[in-house]
Scaffold this motif. Sequence first.
Motif, PDB file in Angstrom:
ATOM      1  N   GLY A 172      44.921  42.988  35.400  1.00  0.00           N
ATOM      2  CA  GLY A 172      44.441  43.496  34.112  1.00  0.00           C
ATOM      3  C   GLY A 172      43.905  42.334  33.293  1.00  0.00           C
ATOM      4  N   ALA A 173      43.791  42.561  31.980  1.00  0.00           N
ATOM      5  CA  ALA A 173      43.155  41.564  31.122  1.00  0.00           C
ATOM      6  C   ALA A 173      43.985  40.284  31.025  1.00  0.00           C
ATOM      7  CB  ALA A 173      42.924  42.154  29.731  1.00  0.00           C
ATOM      8  N   VAL A 174      45.310  40.406  31.059  1.00  0.00           N
ATOM      9  CA  VAL A 174      46.165  39.209  30.985  1.00  0.00           C
ATOM     10  C   VAL A 174      46.137  38.462  32.319  1.00  0.00           C
ATOM     11  CG1 VAL A 174      48.567  38.423  30.815  1.00  0.00           C
ATOM     12  CG2 VAL A 174      47.642  40.034  29.127  1.00  0.00           C
ATOM     13  N   GLY A 175      46.329  39.195  33.405  1.00  0.00           N
ATOM     14  CA  GLY A 175      46.335  38.578  34.724  1.00  0.00           C
ATOM     15  C   GLY A 175      45.015  37.899  35.039  1.00  0.00           C
ATOM     16  N   CYS A 176      43.906  38.545  34.709  1.00  0.00           N
ATOM     17  CA  CYS A 176      42.592  37.966  34.982  1.00  0.00           C
ATOM     18  C   CYS A 176      42.367  36.697  34.163  1.00  0.00           C
ATOM     19  CB  CYS A 176      41.478  38.980  34.690  1.00  0.00           C
ATOM     20  SG  CYS A 176      41.324  40.243  35.978  1.00  0.00           S
ATOM     21  N   TYR A 177      42.858  36.692  32.924  1.00  0.00           N
ATOM     22  CA  TYR A 177      42.638  35.500  32.097  1.00  0.00           C
ATOM     23  C   TYR A 177      43.350  34.291  32.696  1.00  0.00           C
ATOM     24  CZ  TYR A 177      42.525  32.202  28.245  1.00  0.00           C
ATOM     25  OH  TYR A 177      42.321  31.073  27.495  1.00  0.00           O
ATOM     26  N   TYR A 178      44.653  34.426  32.987  1.00  0.00           N
ATOM     27  CA  TYR A 178      45.397  33.263  33.467  1.00  0.00           C
ATOM     28  C   TYR A 178      45.028  32.915  34.903  1.00  0.00           C
ATOM     29  CZ  TYR A 178      47.700  33.435  29.043  1.00  0.00           C
ATOM     30  OH  TYR A 178      47.911  33.408  27.695  1.00  0.00           O
ATOM     31  N   GLY A 179      44.811  33.937  35.724  1.00  0.00           N
ATOM     32  CA  GLY A 179      44.360  33.687  37.088  1.00  0.00           C
ATOM     33  C   GLY A 179      43.004  32.988  37.076  1.00  0.00           C
TER      34      GLY A 179
END
Lengths: 302, 302
Positions: free
Chosen positions: B9-16
């Motif tokens: 999602g938006a959090v996972g994509c940002y940190y990944g």
Amino acid sequence: MKIAVMGAGAVGCYYGGMLARAGHPVVLIGRPAHVEAVRRDGLLMDTQAFREHVPLQASTEASAIRGAGLVLCCVKSTDTENAAAGMGPHLEPDALVLSMQNGVDNAERLQALMGREVLPVVVYVATEMAGPGHLKHHGRGDLVIGPSTASDELVQLFAGAGVPVRISDNVAGELWAKLIINCAFNALSAITQLPYGRFVQAAGVEPVMRDVVQEGLAVAQGLGVSVPGDIWQAVQHIGQSMPGQYSSTAQDLARGKRSEIDHLNGHVVRRGALLDIPTPANRVLHTIVKLLEGRAALVAPA
Amino acid sequence: MKIAVMGAGAVGCYYGGMLARAGHPVVLIGRPAHVEAVRRDGLLMDTQAFREHVPLQASTEASAIRGAGLVLCCVKSTDTENAAAGMGPHLEPDALVLSMQNGVDNAERLQALMGREVLPVVVYVATEMAGPGHLKHHGRGDLVIGPSTASDELVQLFAGAGVPVRISDNVAGELWAKLIINCAFNALSAITQLPYGRFVQAAGVEPVMRDVVQEGLAVAQGLGVSVPGDIWQAVQHIGQSMPGQYSSTAQDLARGKRSEIDHLNGHVVRRGALLDIPTPANRVLHTIVKLLEGRAALVAPA
């Protein structure tokens, strides 16, 4: 005796229609579309007992109350000030004025604005306008009226028109009972746009309604009002017996109209604040309905 | 070291994405539409600082976490059980697992389900998915992580990728602070489908939010959690500084998706009930969001 009905909504049309059908001269005062339909075809009364076109007078002007010995004020609580201003100059000195409205302070407000006695009435009826000049009656129709010198006359007048009237020396308590029940249903139905049967069994709803009822009872007690009956039992009964019902607040919101919520949960919140009695559940419900009203006003101008 | 992001999602994509951009081998595990877009074009990172297509691995299978030394669990709180079941059989014995989720008990729940240590992380980032494989970043991006033997390593790893990390011995308190702030905004924005700036100034909203915050703080205190900072001040600041923001709960409801409300206001209500601490305002908000979710599910099947 001429009878005037101020506010030709579902409540006004029901009682005005019942009195006209019993032979009394009745004038309904309402909005143009209703007035036009009633003048053309009479009032179509679609009740549990009969379906009839009832002929009666109708007008868009408050001045039509001239000559009336009995005035039934049936406007929404949000229109009480306007109604008082409209009726004031035209009221006969000896006319009897009944406030047949939701909320608990409309009779007081009318009385203060017009400088004359107004009798509060508790109205128990399920009706709706199905269209201009077309009234649908779903159930009940009885009234509770405070004692006055006109008590006997009122009981006879309404009884003769098929409307049971009870005289009570605790109308304030009965108005609060109805108010608290409305607080438990109206906002939830409005916010979710669901009928009672679709939310009363859902998770979390019972404790929410209990909080709403407890807060209302605490505020009534703080005001010295004695609320008759078991309100929680009444709430449960309504939830079970009216599964298809949408609250009037839900209907107002769906139509982009201003609701009576300021005079329902909002009244409990304001009185609670004055008495330092917390009303957090009523406040959340009131605040959300107001936000939705504001949102609807932006989407669909009235 | 291979890094796996569970939940793209938006959090996972940002940190990944930030870690991949810094040269680490990253695999995103998510839904087919996202995975396909990322495999084809890389992850489009549309941040406050840059706009780039960042190449990285993507998979729809939890088994893709095999070989990862660091696993970032970024699924919604409602998917924690599924994520644990999916990851369990494939986790390397020495892999470090971080719970980068909303709510206050996801790390505990993952830990209990998988029988191994999971570090709770407080995530401060405003992001959204603008479409498959397209991340929009609106602000912040810093993390707060509890102390562990890997603290230094984590700080260096994230710092090298442009992600500030603070090690705190009161992550529970910081998670509760974030939870209570979410409780004040998420449900109101969701129920009214309004951005923060359209309701924080409206009549009645401030006392409602104060009630919600007070109830949350009382429950946290009852649990022995020390909530840092002035939460009410933080709520006011967010209301003023993010006028156009819709809550994640509002976005979920608008898309007919199940929201995290059970892990926000719902968590406060459940913990309050166990401790006998009243939470009427949170309960009304939680209950209404659940009713609207149920209603949406009838209108638009997921």
